[in-house]
Design a protein around this motif. Sequence first.
Motif, PDB file in Angstrom:
ATOM      1  N   ARG A 156       0.828  -1.204   0.000  1.00  0.00           N
ATOM      2  CA  ARG A 156       0.000   0.000   0.000  1.00  0.00           C
ATOM      3  C   ARG A 156       0.862   1.254   0.000  1.00  0.00           C
ATOM      4  N   GLU A 157       1.947   1.258   0.746  1.00  0.00           N
ATOM      5  CA  GLU A 157       2.840   2.410   0.750  1.00  0.00           C
ATOM      6  C   GLU A 157       3.445   2.623  -0.636  1.00  0.00           C
ATOM      7  N   ASP A 190     -10.440   9.197   5.634  1.00  0.00           N
ATOM      8  CA  ASP A 190      -9.280  10.001   5.283  1.00  0.00           C
ATOM      9  C   ASP A 190      -8.149   9.842   6.289  1.00  0.00           C
ATOM     10  N   LYS A 191      -8.436   9.381   7.514  1.00  0.00           N
ATOM     11  CA  LYS A 191      -7.379   9.121   8.485  1.00  0.00           C
ATOM     12  C   LYS A 191      -6.458   8.015   7.996  1.00  0.00           C
ATOM     13  N   SER A 198       2.166   9.200   7.097  1.00  0.00           N
ATOM     14  CA  SER A 198       3.088   9.283   8.230  1.00  0.00           C
ATOM     15  C   SER A 198       4.125   8.171   8.164  1.00  0.00           C
ATOM     16  N   TRP A 199       3.672   6.957   7.869  1.00  0.00           N
ATOM     17  CA  TRP A 199       4.604   5.828   7.741  1.00  0.00           C
ATOM     18  C   TRP A 199       5.566   6.051   6.582  1.00  0.00           C
ATOM     19  N   LEU A 200       5.032   6.564   5.480  1.00  0.00           N
ATOM     20  CA  LEU A 200       5.856   6.783   4.297  1.00  0.00           C
ATOM     21  C   LEU A 200       6.914   7.855   4.572  1.00  0.00           C
ATOM     22  N   ARG A 201       6.515   8.918   5.245  1.00  0.00           N
ATOM     23  CA  ARG A 201       7.477   9.977   5.587  1.00  0.00           C
ATOM     24  C   ARG A 201       8.622   9.425   6.441  1.00  0.00           C
ATOM     25  N   ARG A 202       8.261   8.578   7.408  1.00  0.00           N
ATOM     26  CA  ARG A 202       9.280   8.019   8.292  1.00  0.00           C
ATOM     27  C   ARG A 202      10.305   7.216   7.493  1.00  0.00           C
ATOM     28  N   SER A 207       9.606  14.267   8.081  1.00  0.00           N
ATOM     29  CA  SER A 207       8.412  14.392   8.922  1.00  0.00           C
ATOM     30  C   SER A 207       7.518  15.465   8.345  1.00  0.00           C
ATOM     31  N   ALA A 208       6.289  15.536   8.854  1.00  0.00           N
ATOM     32  CA  ALA A 208       5.359  16.565   8.386  1.00  0.00           C
ATOM     33  C   ALA A 208       5.882  17.962   8.720  1.00  0.00           C
TER      34      ALA A 208
END
Length: 231
Positions: A156-157, A190-191, A198-202, A207-208
């Motif tokens: 999914r990521e 949408d959450k 968030s997982w993808l950024r990590r 980070s956001a």
Amino acid sequence: MARLLLIEDDLTIRTPLIRALRERGHAVAAASTAMAGLRDALEDRPDLVVLDLGLPDLDGRELLRMLRAVSSVPVIVATARDDETEIVRVLDAGADDYVVKPFTAAQLDARVRAVLRRGPTGGDTQDPALVVGGLRIDPRARQVTLDGATVELTPREFDLLHHLAGRPGQVVTKRELLTEVWQIPYGGADKTVDVHLSWLRRKLGESAQQPRYLHTVRGVGVRLDAPVAQR
């Protein structure tokens, strides 16, 4: 190597077929019920589905209709039903091919290769890799590298990143992501997008609050863009 999903409830058929197809170079996953097969087809995005019609929880034709409503994945129906009218109905419902049991693994393998040659994933046609800054997304191998290092992503990521990388510099809404990546209607989910971002950024080392590639546009969506130094 094709990634196949075998939806077959009979263990005496499923086990040797998985082994034989793997020996022929395919990556094979399996499900024993219609709903498990539908979930796996949507989450793992196989190159082709081999579908039995006589499933314990839902008739395979109904599963085929459900699958066709949300996916264009090639489907070969493999079943003991040999009635011509039934074959025509299944093909009209969206199956790409139909093989009647009993059949050999070699016969099914040949049909798999033939069906894949018809579509965009078959033959010598390959989806080009997407490159955004130091990110390289290879849709054929489903591999991502960042500055030359491999980034391990869930299916999914990967789909989320691939969708965004196909629209670099554009703001993509959560509605579009839910529809195109998750293939579910917008509203209340949408959450799910926020969590996966968030997982993808990590995994991309950001980070956001300190984005490099994934930029949130508040109230609108997210934009994937190369860092300024890499443009």
